[in-house]
Design an enzyme around this catalytic site. Structure first.
Site, PDB file in Angstrom:
ATOM      1  N   GLU A  85      -5.512  -4.044   0.303  1.00 11.34           N
ATOM      2  CA  GLU A  85      -5.799  -5.235   1.267  1.00 11.34           C
ATOM      3  C   GLU A  85      -6.932  -6.092   1.071  1.00 11.34           C
ATOM      4  OE1 GLU A  85      -5.269  -2.184   1.901  1.00 11.34           O
ATOM      5  OE2 GLU A  85      -3.870  -1.851   3.732  1.00 11.34           O
ATOM      6  N   LYS A 120     -12.901  17.672  11.466  1.00 15.53           N
ATOM      7  CA  LYS A 120     -13.969  17.701  12.707  1.00 15.53           C
ATOM      8  C   LYS A 120     -14.109  19.085  13.149  1.00 15.53           C
ATOM      9  CE  LYS A 120     -11.527  13.501  14.131  1.00 15.53           C
ATOM     10  NZ  LYS A 120     -10.395  13.681  13.297  1.00 15.53           N
ATOM     11  N   THR A 150       0.821  -1.145  -0.044  1.00 14.53           N
ATOM     12  CA  THR A 150      -0.005  -0.032  -0.188  1.00 14.53           C
ATOM     13  C   THR A 150       0.963   1.237  -0.053  1.00 14.53           C
ATOM     14  OG1 THR A 150      -0.172   0.182   2.412  1.00 14.53           O
ATOM     15  CG2 THR A 150      -1.824  -1.256   1.382  1.00 14.53           C
ATOM     16  N   TRP A 190     -18.562  15.939  12.447  1.00 21.37           N
ATOM     17  CA  TRP A 190     -17.571  15.586  11.439  1.00 21.37           C
ATOM     18  C   TRP A 190     -18.337  16.206  10.073  1.00 21.37           C
ATOM     19  CZ3 TRP A 190     -16.087   9.816  11.806  1.00 21.37           C
ATOM     20  CH2 TRP A 190     -15.210   9.821  12.849  1.00 21.37           C
TER      21      TRP A 190
HETATM   22  P1  ADP Z   1      -3.416   3.269  -1.918  1.00 21.83           P
HETATM   23  O1  ADP Z   1      -3.685   4.349  -0.685  1.00 21.83           O
HETATM   24  O2  ADP Z   1      -2.150   2.500  -1.736  1.00 21.83           O
HETATM   25  O3  ADP Z   1      -3.838   4.031  -3.429  1.00 21.83           O
HETATM   26  P2  ADP Z   1      -5.712   1.533  -1.979  1.00 21.83           P
HETATM   27  O4  ADP Z   1      -5.812   1.720  -3.516  1.00 21.83           O
HETATM   28  O5  ADP Z   1      -5.533   0.357  -1.503  1.00 21.83           O
HETATM   29  O6  ADP Z   1      -4.301   2.222  -1.746  1.00 21.83           O
HETATM   30  O7  ADP Z   1      -6.570   2.700  -1.273  1.00 21.83           O
HETATM   31  C1  ADP Z   1      -7.741   2.211  -0.610  1.00 21.83           C
HETATM   32  C2  ADP Z   1      -8.664   3.474  -0.264  1.00 21.83           C
HETATM   33  O8  ADP Z   1      -8.907   4.374  -1.406  1.00 21.83           O
HETATM   34  C3  ADP Z   1      -9.791   3.019   0.582  1.00 21.83           C
HETATM   35  O9  ADP Z   1      -9.445   2.684   1.789  1.00 21.83           O
HETATM   36  C4  ADP Z   1     -10.648   4.320   0.407  1.00 21.83           C
HETATM   37  O10 ADP Z   1     -10.194   5.350   1.282  1.00 21.83           O
HETATM   38  C5  ADP Z   1     -10.092   4.957  -1.141  1.00 21.83           C
HETATM   39  N1  ADP Z   1     -11.079   4.410  -1.936  1.00 21.83           N
HETATM   40  C6  ADP Z   1     -11.269   3.430  -2.834  1.00 21.83           C
HETATM   41  N2  ADP Z   1     -12.323   3.425  -3.751  1.00 21.83           N
HETATM   42  C7  ADP Z   1     -13.066   4.559  -3.201  1.00 21.83           C
HETATM   43  C8  ADP Z   1     -14.295   5.101  -3.492  1.00 21.83           C
HETATM   44  N3  ADP Z   1     -15.024   4.467  -4.611  1.00 21.83           N
HETATM   45  N4  ADP Z   1     -14.853   6.254  -2.843  1.00 21.83           N
HETATM   46  C9  ADP Z   1     -14.060   6.517  -1.946  1.00 21.83           C
HETATM   47  N5  ADP Z   1     -12.940   6.345  -1.457  1.00 21.83           N
HETATM   48  C10 ADP Z   1     -12.211   5.304  -1.926  1.00 21.83           C
END
Ligand code: ADP
Length: 540
Positions: free
Chosen positions: A328, A437, A183, A442
């Site tokens: 993950e 916040k 990640t 929120w």
């Molecule tokens: P990186 O942070 O390495 O790019 P990821 O692609 O695994 O890793 O990121 C996942 C995160 O991206 C999720 O936990 C969420 O916060 C955000 N995310 C993914 N898809 C969406 C979506 N459709 N709407 C809002 N947030 C999203």
């Protein structure tokens, strides 16, 4: 009493066997790194993947060894994945958009033995090579090895020529490690997610459902989402599993290049993060071109703004499937295909549902909890920390990092804040660390951004919290305008009026020349907080 059914280990390379045998002639088309369009098919990919397996064994790579790839989506990259998996190795995707130091950290942490890379990244590899402690072989995804003054580089075509195309895949436990992806680690060091053969195959079955990706043999699929971003969202497995025609975009992901493939190859299904689609939609607007072949577009990785959904659906007649997931989770968690009840609603209400992150796939359990881990109601109003579990969800990070994210009952804390509706729809309010916040309540930065980006002069918008003596934090809207467009603070605030609660109204608007992005194309809030965190609105 056990059932009397066969044990047929769920191994990733069985997917390419299936494709080669039953969909052998189906095309895999790539815009090559060198430029020209390259065409092959699943039979060839399978044959050459066997050579990769055999050649890796010949240079001493063993089961469980990590083999890194630093490449865009191409047929060679795909072959390397199946070849690495087929001999029991672990493909480890490196994101070339990370800083060199991060790549070095990740490759050393993973103890990669071999590095496959696109020739376009030769200078990057040259920069990091002296610091890579375990890599002994550098293989360029090319006909000929690029000129460079580090290590011994072999051209991929020469490398696989040393392998045997009749190589017999290894058979092993389906729980064996298959892939590794870190990640991006916006806080702390990057953390490795170690997929198994079983989790990858199960995730592909899950993602294949009609209300998920809905991929069919008749589809032509363009994964703009890179293979180094969480498994190309399963498409590298789904397309051969269904026998869909696969179109790989190589390194060019701008609007004009993506359009050229969508149109030229008659793509019916595609997937990428919102920024890619913003760029495509701008291109279509400028040129007046249309999307006659495209049926479905999967949009995820960050929240999809309303204007993208409306443009695709209303202007170009393309079905938008908003998806949420994370590395993950292999990565898919929820997908926004409409349920029967929502499909009956007005166009306006359907769009409102598409703005949500969607329904969980079978195989993804979800709950939201408060700060004491107490479960919150599924009423569409209560919001809390989103936790997930399932057969394609990580149960820990590689080498035991970040243990606090996993609890004893097997739930993984996503780091997202969400609501769960009684109708099954999940809506992300924010990433826990991005939520604003204000006065103990929120404010969702995502929601304000999504509305702001709908203003005709706005190319991109981001909202962060700035400190406030009375309210703790207040929202600041940061706007990047489209080239040649103008807008004022008053116009922006007026545009938001009536669309968000009064107390959510940003305290100020700043106009920026650029909005920084992470290596996976998301707005980089950490950098914006560094740049604008100390901003004070003139009016106080
Ligand atoms: P990186 O942070 O390495 O790019 P990821 O692609 O695994 O890793 O990121 C996942 C995160 O991206 C999720 O936990 C969420 O916060 C955000 N995310 C993914 N898809 C969406 C979506 N459709 N709407 C809002 N947030 C999203």
């Amino acid at each position: 009493m056990f059932g009397l059914m066969q044990d047929w280990p769920l191994l990733v390379h069985k997917i390419i066997d299936h494709a080669a045998l039953y969909h052998g002639d189906r095309e895999v088309v790539t815009r090559s790194v060198e430029g020209p369009i390259h065409r092959t098919n699943y039979r060839e990919i399978r044959r050459r993947a066997a050579r990769v397996s055999s050649a890796l064994e010949k240079i001493g790579v063993d089961s469980g060894n990590r083999v890194a790839t630093l490449g865009s989506n191409t047929w060679r990259h795909l072959e390397s994945w199946y070849g690495i998996a087929g001999m029991g190795g672990v493909y480890h995707t490196l994101n070339p958009r990370l800083f060199a130091d991060q790549i070095v950290y990740i490759a050393n942490h993973a103890e990669d033995r071999v590095l496959f890379f696109d020739p376009t990244f030769t200078s990057l590899v040259g920069e990091i090579a002296p610091r890579l402690k375990t890599v002994t072989h550098f293989i360029a995804f090319a006909d000929r090895a690029p000129q460079a003054n580090f290590g011994h580089i072999v051209a991929y075509e020469d490398f696989i020529a040393t392998g045997d195309e009749n190589y017999i895949w290894k058979e092993f436990d389906e729980h064996s490690a298959c892939g590794l992806c870190y990640t991006s680690g916006t806080t702390g060091n990057p953390k490795g997610v170690l997929y198994s053969h079983r989790s990858n195959v199960l995730h592909a079955f899950m993602a294949c459902q009609p209300d998920a990706m809905g991929m069919r043999n008749a589809d032509t699929v363009l994964p703009v989402a890179p293979m180094y971003h969480a498994n190309a969202w399963a498409i590298a497995f789904l397309a051969p599993m269904t026998g869909a025609k696969l179109v790989m975009p190589g390194p060019k992901l701008d609007g004009a290049s993506v359009y050229e493939l969508l149109d030229g190859e008659k793509v019916t299904l595609t997937a990428a993060v919102p920024t890619v689609w913003l760029s495509l939609l701008h291109y279509l607007e400028e040129t007046g071109k249309a999307l006659p072949h495209l049926k479905r577009v999967l949009i995820g990785g960050s929240a999809c703004p309303r204007t993208i959904i409306e443009s695709f659906e209303m202007k170009y007649d393309v079905d938008v499937v908003h998806a949420w997931g994370m590395t993950e989770m292999s990565p898919l968690g929820t997908l926004g295909s409409l349920t029967a009840a929502v499909a009956e609603l007005s166009q306006e209400e359907k769009i409102a549902h598409k703005m949500k992150q969607g329904h969980p796939l079978f195989g993804v359990e979800m709950k939201i909890v408060d700060d004491t881990d107490g479960e919150l109601p599924r009423d569409g109003k209560a919001f809390g920390k989103l936790k997930v579990r399932g057969p394609a969800v990580a149960k820990g990070y590689f080498r035991g990092e970040g243990e606090h994210a996993f609890d004893r009952e097997g739930w993984f804390d996503t780091g997202d804040v969400a609501t769960l509706g009684a109708d099954g729809y999940m809506t992300i309010t924010d990433r826990a660390k991005d939520v604003i916040k204000s006065g103990g309540e929120w404010i969702s930065s995502i929601e304000i951004e999504n509305i702001a980006v709908g203003h005709k002069a706005v190319a991109e918008a981001a909202v962060i919290g700035i400190s406030h003596p009375k309210w703790d934090e207040r929202p600041l809207l940061i706007v990047m305008l489209k080239p040649g467009q103008t807008a004022t603070k008053a116009e922006m605030l007026q545009f938001l009026e009536g669309k968000i609660a009064k107390w959510w109204m940003p305290d100020d608007v700043v106009f920026a020349n650029e909005i920084p992005h992470t290596a996976t194309g998301k707005i980089q809030k950490t950098v914006l907080r560094e740049r604008y965190g100390g901003h004070r609105p003139l009016s106080g």
